[in-house]
Design a protein around this motif. Sequence first.
Motif, PDB file in Angstrom:
ATOM      1  N   GLU A 168      27.423  24.635  36.967  1.00 39.47           N
ATOM      2  CA  GLU A 168      26.449  25.324  36.119  1.00 39.47           C
ATOM      3  C   GLU A 168      25.151  24.540  36.024  1.00 39.47           C
ATOM      4  N   ALA A 169      25.265  23.210  35.864  1.00 38.97           N
ATOM      5  CA  ALA A 169      24.063  22.385  35.786  1.00 38.97           C
ATOM      6  C   ALA A 169      23.361  22.285  37.135  1.00 38.97           C
ATOM      7  N   ARG A 170      24.133  22.311  38.222  1.00 36.00           N
ATOM      8  CA  ARG A 170      23.510  22.215  39.547  1.00 36.00           C
ATOM      9  C   ARG A 170      22.692  23.463  39.856  1.00 36.00           C
ATOM     10  N   ARG A 171      23.232  24.658  39.487  1.00 39.26           N
ATOM     11  CA  ARG A 171      22.486  25.899  39.737  1.00 39.26           C
ATOM     12  C   ARG A 171      21.234  25.984  38.871  1.00 39.26           C
ATOM     13  N   ALA A 172      21.313  25.509  37.637  1.00 39.40           N
ATOM     14  CA  ALA A 172      20.163  25.583  36.730  1.00 39.40           C
ATOM     15  C   ALA A 172      19.235  24.388  36.851  1.00 39.40           C
ATOM     16  N   ARG A 173      19.597  23.388  37.709  1.00 39.51           N
ATOM     17  CA  ARG A 173      18.792  22.171  37.859  1.00 39.51           C
ATOM     18  C   ARG A 173      18.541  21.554  36.480  1.00 39.51           C
ATOM     19  N   GLN A 174      19.671  21.369  35.746  1.00 38.00           N
ATOM     20  CA  GLN A 174      19.612  20.883  34.372  1.00 38.00           C
ATOM     21  C   GLN A 174      20.167  19.469  34.304  1.00 38.00           C
ATOM     22  N   ALA A 175      19.407  18.568  33.693  1.00 39.79           N
ATOM     23  CA  ALA A 175      19.874  17.206  33.456  1.00 39.79           C
ATOM     24  C   ALA A 175      20.645  17.164  32.151  1.00 39.79           C
ATOM     25  N   GLY A 176      21.510  16.145  31.996  1.00 36.68           N
ATOM     26  CA  GLY A 176      22.292  16.061  30.777  1.00 36.68           C
ATOM     27  C   GLY A 176      22.919  14.691  30.620  1.00 36.68           C
ATOM     28  N   ARG A 177      23.657  14.542  29.526  1.00 38.82           N
ATOM     29  CA  ARG A 177      24.297  13.267  29.202  1.00 38.82           C
ATOM     30  C   ARG A 177      25.573  13.554  28.442  1.00 38.82           C
ATOM     31  N   GLU A 198      28.028  15.812  24.077  1.00 37.37           N
ATOM     32  CA  GLU A 198      27.430  16.224  25.348  1.00 37.37           C
ATOM     33  C   GLU A 198      26.113  16.929  25.050  1.00 37.37           C
ATOM     34  N   THR A 199      25.111  16.656  25.871  1.00 39.10           N
ATOM     35  CA  THR A 199      23.763  17.210  25.676  1.00 39.10           C
ATOM     36  C   THR A 199      23.186  17.603  27.036  1.00 39.10           C
ATOM     37  N   PRO A 200      22.718  18.881  27.172  1.00 47.58           N
ATOM     38  CA  PRO A 200      22.855  20.000  26.239  1.00 47.58           C
ATOM     39  C   PRO A 200      24.235  20.628  26.337  1.00 47.58           C
ATOM     40  N   PHE A 205      29.009  19.202  30.640  1.00 41.75           N
ATOM     41  CA  PHE A 205      28.768  17.777  30.895  1.00 41.75           C
ATOM     42  C   PHE A 205      29.893  16.918  30.311  1.00 41.75           C
ATOM     43  N   GLY A 206      30.550  17.393  29.237  1.00 41.63           N
ATOM     44  CA  GLY A 206      31.656  16.636  28.666  1.00 41.63           C
ATOM     45  C   GLY A 206      32.821  16.510  29.636  1.00 41.63           C
ATOM     46  N   GLU A 207      33.187  17.619  30.316  1.00 44.01           N
ATOM     47  CA  GLU A 207      34.281  17.562  31.287  1.00 44.01           C
ATOM     48  C   GLU A 207      33.923  16.634  32.448  1.00 44.01           C
ATOM     49  N   ALA A 208      32.661  16.704  32.898  1.00 46.29           N
ATOM     50  CA  ALA A 208      32.245  15.811  33.984  1.00 46.29           C
ATOM     51  C   ALA A 208      32.289  14.357  33.536  1.00 46.29           C
ATOM     52  N   GLY A 209      31.953  14.067  32.265  1.00 39.74           N
ATOM     53  CA  GLY A 209      32.026  12.694  31.769  1.00 39.74           C
ATOM     54  C   GLY A 209      33.444  12.168  31.756  1.00 39.74           C
ATOM     55  N   LEU A 210      34.437  13.041  31.448  1.00 39.34           N
ATOM     56  CA  LEU A 210      35.837  12.612  31.493  1.00 39.34           C
ATOM     57  C   LEU A 210      36.254  12.219  32.907  1.00 39.34           C
ATOM     58  N   ARG A 211      35.770  12.971  33.909  1.00 40.79           N
ATOM     59  CA  ARG A 211      36.081  12.598  35.296  1.00 40.79           C
ATOM     60  C   ARG A 211      35.357  11.321  35.695  1.00 40.79           C
ATOM     61  N   ARG A 233      39.253   0.224  22.099  1.00 41.78           N
ATOM     62  CA  ARG A 233      38.515   1.399  22.530  1.00 41.78           C
ATOM     63  C   ARG A 233      37.061   1.031  22.780  1.00 41.78           C
ATOM     64  N   VAL A 234      36.457   1.750  23.743  1.00 42.58           N
ATOM     65  CA  VAL A 234      35.068   1.530  24.100  1.00 42.58           C
ATOM     66  C   VAL A 234      34.422   2.891  24.380  1.00 42.58           C
ATOM     67  N   THR A 235      33.132   3.016  24.080  1.00 44.57           N
ATOM     68  CA  THR A 235      32.391   4.263  24.318  1.00 44.57           C
ATOM     69  C   THR A 235      31.418   4.049  25.467  1.00 44.57           C
ATOM     70  N   ILE A 236      31.506   4.919  26.492  1.00 49.46           N
ATOM     71  CA  ILE A 236      30.615   4.832  27.636  1.00 49.46           C
ATOM     72  C   ILE A 236      29.704   6.033  27.620  1.00 49.46           C
ATOM     73  N   SER A 237      28.523   5.883  28.244  1.00 52.81           N
ATOM     74  CA  SER A 237      27.543   6.958  28.339  1.00 52.81           C
ATOM     75  C   SER A 237      27.278   7.250  29.814  1.00 52.81           C
ATOM     76  N   VAL A 238      27.415   8.524  30.202  1.00 54.76           N
ATOM     77  CA  VAL A 238      27.196   8.956  31.596  1.00 54.76           C
ATOM     78  C   VAL A 238      25.969   9.835  31.630  1.00 54.76           C
ATOM     79  N   GLN A 239      24.991   9.467  32.451  1.00 54.77           N
ATOM     80  CA  GLN A 239      23.739  10.209  32.571  1.00 54.77           C
ATOM     81  C   GLN A 239      23.746  11.027  33.846  1.00 54.77           C
TER      82      GLN A 239
END
Length: 243
Positions: A168-177, A198-200, A205-211, A233-239
């Motif tokens: 969905e993000a690839r077709r819309a050329r949408q960046a996220g985190r 996840e934003t937006p 983007f949340g499912e992709a962050g889990l992978r 536990r640790v929190t990571i950020s994927v851009q």
Amino acid sequence: MTDRASLPKIDRAKGVRIGVWTFMVVVHAALFAMLGLVNPAPVQIPAMPPLFVTLEPPPPVPLPPPPAEPAPVAGGGAPAAPSRVHLPVKPPELPPEIIAPPKPAPTQPLIVGAAPVATPIPGMGQGGEGEGTGDGIGDGDGPGRGGTPPLILKGASTAEILSIVPPEARRARQAGRASINCVIRVDERLDDCRVVSETPVGFRFGEAGLRAAGFFRYRPPMTASGRPIEGQRVTISVQFGRQ
């Protein structure tokens, strides 16, 4: 005396013609005289009935038909959005006012000591005093135990992140985190991951962050003696950049 036989033949023929014409004129004149003496009967013309003419107004002229409306043209702009009626927001209902009783409730006396029946809510009590001593040697696991915090050893590369970008993000050329919280295992892998944000929203983007958490490696925290501590536990950020 002149002999008739001696007359020229031309004069004799001419005299014959004149005689014939004279006879015919006399005969015609006698016929016209006889016709004039005869009184023909008058011709009776029958009387015609009188004619009555009635003048009528001309028929009304029909009005021309109205012009035909043009046929609707297919296509055009997008259909109009349905209208919405915005009602005013209903103010929240205030709770009913509690009227204080005219006479206050009596104050319960403070009882110092052990209650005869245990209650689920701890009460205000006074503990006793005691004396005791002890000693021991070992690594502590509580706050202030010393040691080293968790340390990131490997993050996700650009190629690895591009391989898990949501369609969905690839077709819309949408960046996220996406922010992911995981448990650091002793083998430096992340486990029991969950999506923090996840934003937006709406591009997975949340499912992709889990992978993407499978590409990370973390060294777990260590005690002062170098023993790894599991369960941190640790929190990571994927851009995810724009494609």
